[in-house]
Design an enzyme around this catalytic site. Structure first.
Site, PDB file in Angstrom:
ATOM      1  N   ASP A   1      31.663  55.845  64.283  1.00  0.00           N
ATOM      2  CA  ASP A   1      31.155  56.764  63.271  1.00  0.00           C
ATOM      3  C   ASP A   1      29.655  56.955  63.459  1.00  0.00           C
ATOM      4  O   ASP A   1      28.956  56.036  63.867  1.00  0.00           O
ATOM      5  CB  ASP A   1      31.402  56.150  61.884  1.00  0.00           C
ATOM      6  CG  ASP A   1      32.098  57.110  60.943  1.00  0.00           C
ATOM      7  OD1 ASP A   1      31.477  58.134  60.611  1.00  0.00           O
ATOM      8  OD2 ASP A   1      33.228  56.832  60.540  1.00  0.00           O
TER       9      ASP A   1
ATOM     10  N   ASP B   1      29.774  62.205  60.478  1.00  0.00           N
ATOM     11  CA  ASP B   1      29.979  62.315  59.039  1.00  0.00           C
ATOM     12  C   ASP B   1      29.378  63.611  58.474  1.00  0.00           C
ATOM     13  O   ASP B   1      28.274  64.008  58.870  1.00  0.00           O
ATOM     14  CB  ASP B   1      29.282  61.108  58.394  1.00  0.00           C
ATOM     15  CG  ASP B   1      29.700  60.856  56.959  1.00  0.00           C
ATOM     16  OD1 ASP B   1      30.877  60.561  56.735  1.00  0.00           O
ATOM     17  OD2 ASP B   1      28.832  60.946  56.075  1.00  0.00           O
TER      18      ASP B   1
ATOM     19  N   GLU C   1      33.378  65.537  60.936  1.00  0.00           N
ATOM     20  CA  GLU C   1      34.049  65.580  59.641  1.00  0.00           C
ATOM     21  C   GLU C   1      33.662  66.883  58.972  1.00  0.00           C
ATOM     22  O   GLU C   1      32.492  67.140  58.714  1.00  0.00           O
ATOM     23  CB  GLU C   1      33.611  64.404  58.758  1.00  0.00           C
ATOM     24  CG  GLU C   1      34.461  64.328  57.504  1.00  0.00           C
ATOM     25  CD  GLU C   1      33.756  63.783  56.277  1.00  0.00           C
ATOM     26  OE1 GLU C   1      34.424  63.555  55.265  1.00  0.00           O
ATOM     27  OE2 GLU C   1      32.526  63.616  56.305  1.00  0.00           O
TER      28      GLU C   1
ATOM     29  N   HIS D   1      40.293  57.366  55.045  1.00  0.00           N
ATOM     30  CA  HIS D   1      39.797  56.418  54.047  1.00  0.00           C
ATOM     31  C   HIS D   1      39.276  57.101  52.795  1.00  0.00           C
ATOM     32  O   HIS D   1      38.732  56.431  51.928  1.00  0.00           O
ATOM     33  CB  HIS D   1      38.693  55.576  54.691  1.00  0.00           C
ATOM     34  CG  HIS D   1      37.532  56.420  55.109  1.00  0.00           C
ATOM     35  ND1 HIS D   1      37.604  57.342  56.131  1.00  0.00           N
ATOM     36  CD2 HIS D   1      36.280  56.528  54.613  1.00  0.00           C
ATOM     37  CE1 HIS D   1      36.447  57.958  56.246  1.00  0.00           C
ATOM     38  NE2 HIS D   1      35.620  57.487  55.342  1.00  0.00           N
ATOM     39  N   ASP D   2      39.391  58.425  52.729  1.00  0.00           N
ATOM     40  CA  ASP D   2      38.875  59.152  51.560  1.00  0.00           C
ATOM     41  C   ASP D   2      39.977  59.764  50.701  1.00  0.00           C
ATOM     42  O   ASP D   2      39.672  60.362  49.664  1.00  0.00           O
ATOM     43  CB  ASP D   2      37.954  60.293  52.022  1.00  0.00           C
ATOM     44  CG  ASP D   2      36.658  59.792  52.607  1.00  0.00           C
ATOM     45  OD1 ASP D   2      36.201  58.703  52.200  1.00  0.00           O
ATOM     46  OD2 ASP D   2      36.099  60.477  53.487  1.00  0.00           O
TER      47      ASP D   2
HETATM   48  C1  NOJ Z   1      32.375  61.085  54.299  1.00  0.00           C
HETATM   49  C2  NOJ Z   1      32.967  59.728  54.458  1.00  0.00           C
HETATM   50  O1  NOJ Z   1      34.233  59.849  55.022  1.00  0.00           O
HETATM   51  C3  NOJ Z   1      32.972  59.101  53.091  1.00  0.00           C
HETATM   52  O2  NOJ Z   1      33.704  57.907  53.080  1.00  0.00           O
HETATM   53  C4  NOJ Z   1      31.561  58.907  52.646  1.00  0.00           C
HETATM   54  O3  NOJ Z   1      31.549  58.410  51.334  1.00  0.00           O
HETATM   55  C5  NOJ Z   1      30.775  60.218  52.681  1.00  0.00           C
HETATM   56  N1  NOJ Z   1      31.019  60.979  53.874  1.00  0.00           N
HETATM   57  C6  NOJ Z   1      29.294  59.958  52.649  1.00  0.00           C
HETATM   58  O4  NOJ Z   1      28.851  59.433  53.856  1.00  0.00           O
END
Ligand code: NOJ
Length: 554
Positions: free
Chosen positions: A107, A209, A275, A337-338
């Protein structure tokens, strides 16, 4: 579109598996996973016939961090948090993974650092510090309030006032995540060097990210209200009340993407993944007008607002295929993970099995999320155990802890994740004694064995990893059928999204045989124009070559 297989890159042929390092394997006995734990489990992932059979792992952040956002608040871009190991462990991880022909993706969090990063510590020390402009500082508005109306994704304003220097700094996540100033070329160079630091150590790619946020409106203008904002938003959800006009998808992002890509291109065969949420027409631009930006903007269309509806899912694939320029390679993400766990989002294990077959038979790079190969559901987190800032600030029903729970290796104490007697950082699923790797490995029809079989089949089948995609119209609206083909090799994929059995009439039917069913109990001939599918069953049919092949349109 056909892609000659010899021209495919590893990130096109391969399958990516996301590891959330806090939750994979705890070798130190502190209730939190670590890099040594990933090394210990590499044989599970790759390198032998009974391994899961993925081609790359993406590891969520393991950088030094105060963990205000569980590692997405980076205090040093060029080191490993002691909690997870050290650089020597990381180097060993790369070597051990490469020995199993497994690629390593890590990441990179370019939009914001931690407030503990030395750059920010310097930046906030005085208005004339040399690093002041490395972050986004502004004077208060006339009323003393924040410089504009932007809200944080995690609730509250996107600005925090710093008493010492009398200015606000910008953070669209928690206050511990100040945003770097990507308009400053020195910042850009420093960040590109952090990429080189890891590329030099042998990483094969980065997942980057929130790259749609990098550039902000130069004047930091207010965002307009969102007319469709839900009436149920909490009072502090300022972000949800606005349209992200001046803080997201700015055209200048593309200049940055091209620069970032150039860093990757200084090396051989490295992969740039971003992302990127948002509408298809914006998203697709991140491949670059000439294919000179991201290799793979992550495609999250099955994770947001997607219901269990075959037509909706087919439409999401068909519109994606239609939107992609020739040079762009599709990809699909089924969990991360989100978001809620796949098995919970789509209603249960049978649906999760069907989704696995879909993911692993479409054209494009699949990304799996650890634990989904066991059918792990969301875990109920007791309110006092909620840790995620999103859950703490915006209501526990929004906590992402539910999908970040420890991997379940066996039926023993703590599912083999942590030693007995240790409190794991998040609880295990209630059914861990039966839902774990050891139990499922021994059960020939388990979800784990479905993934193994699908991954092995995909790897051995050019039509699946490299062939063309053609959707076929069938009468049954709750089924989705498509053909994958390369040269003479043809595979027909038929998916029944309904809770009842269906008998499909395949256009231009012929003969073939079922190679794999989601129930793993059915192999053998199908002849003629009809194909029976049980509730939530999906099958791969090997179509006999020649003009009369099942599903052939020739
Ligand atoms: C995206 C990430 O996947 C998430 O887990 C994170 O909280 C936010 N970006 C901020 O970095």
């Amino acid at each position: 579109m056909n892609s000659p297989q010899q021209e495919l890159h590893w990130w096109q042929r391969g399958v990516v598996y996301q590891i959330y390092p806090r939750s994979f394997d705890d070798t130190t006995g502190n209730g939190v996973g670590d890099l040594e734990g990933i090394i210990a489990q590499l044989d599970y992932l790759a390198g032998s016939d009974d391994a899961l059979g993925v081609d790359a792992i993406w590891i969520s952040p393991f950088y030094p961090s105060p963990m205000a956002d569980f590692g997405y608040d980076v205090a040093d871009y060029c080191d490993v948090a002691p909690l997870f190991g050290d650089l020597a462990t990381f180097d060993r991880l790369v070597a051990e993974a490469h020995a199993r022909e497994l690629k390593i993706i890590i990441d990179w969090v370019p939009n914001h650092s931690s407030d503990q990063h030395r750059w920010f510590v310097e930046s906030r020390s005085s208005r004339d510090n040399l690093k002041r402009d490395w972050y986004i500082w502004r004077d208060p508005a006339l009323d003393g309030g924040p410089p504009n109306n932007w809200g944080s994704f995690f609730g509250g304003p996107a600005w925090t006032f710093d008493e010492r220097t009398g200015q606000y700094y910008l953070h669209q996540f928690v206050p511990g995540q100040p945003e770097l100033n990507w308009r400053n070329s020195t910042v850009r160079e420093a960040m590109y060097d952090t990429l080189r630091f890891w590329l030099d150590r042998g990483v094969d790619g980065f997942r980057m990210d929130v790259i749609g946020l990098l550039m902000k409106d130069e004047e930091l203008r207010d965002n307009p209200p969102n007319p469709d904002a839900s009436p149920h938003l909490l009072a502090n959800d300022l972000f949800g009340r606005l349209l992200s006009v001046h803080n997201m998808f700015l055209p200048e992002n593309h200049e940055r993407m091209r620069e970032i890509r150039q860093v990757f291109d200084e090396y051989d065969e490295r992969c740039a993944i971003g992302e990127l949420w948002g509408p298809l027409d914006e998203w697709v631009k991140y491949y670059g007008a000439e294919g000179d930006e991201l290799h793979l903007p992550f495609n999250f269309r099955w994770m947001d607002g997607m219901t269990w509806d075959s037509q909706q899912i087919r439409a999401s694939v068909d519109t994606l295929e239609a939107a992609l320029p020739d040079f762009a390679w599709p990809n699909y993400v089924l969990g991360n993970h989100d978001r809620a766990r796949l098995a919970t989002r789509f209603g249960g294990e049978a649906q999760a099995r069907l989704a696995a077959l879909l993911l692993l038979t479409l054209r494009g790079t699949p990304t799996l999320y650890y634990g989904d190969e066991l059918g792990m559901p969301n875990v109920d987190i007791p309110p006092e155990k909620v840790q995620d800032p999103q859950g703490l600030n915006l209501g526990i029903e929004r906590t992402r802890d539910v999908c970040r729970t420890p991997m379940q290796w066996d039926s023993g104490a703590n599912a083999g994740f942590s030693p007995a007697g240790v409190e794991t950082w998040l609880p295990l699923t209630a059914d861990y004694a039966t839902r774990n790797v050891a139990v499922q490995a021994a059960d020939p029809t388990s979800v784990l064995n479905l993934y193994r079989r699908l991954l092995a089949y995909r790897r051995a089948t050019p039509a699946l990893y490299g062939g063309s995609y053609t959707p076929l119209d069938v009468e049954q609206q709750d089924c989705y059928v498509y053909l994958r083909a390369t040269g003479e090799e043809k595979r027909l994929i038929a998916l029944n999204f309904s809770a009842e059995s269906r008998t499909l009439t395949i256009p231009a039917g012929g003969s073939g045989s079922v190679a794999l069913s989601t129930y793993l109990d059915r192999e053998g001939a199908v002849a003629g124009e009809t194909l029976e599918l049980r509730a939530y069953e999906g099958v791969i049919v090997e179509v006999e070559s020649g003009e009369q092949g099942l599903g052939s349109r020739d």
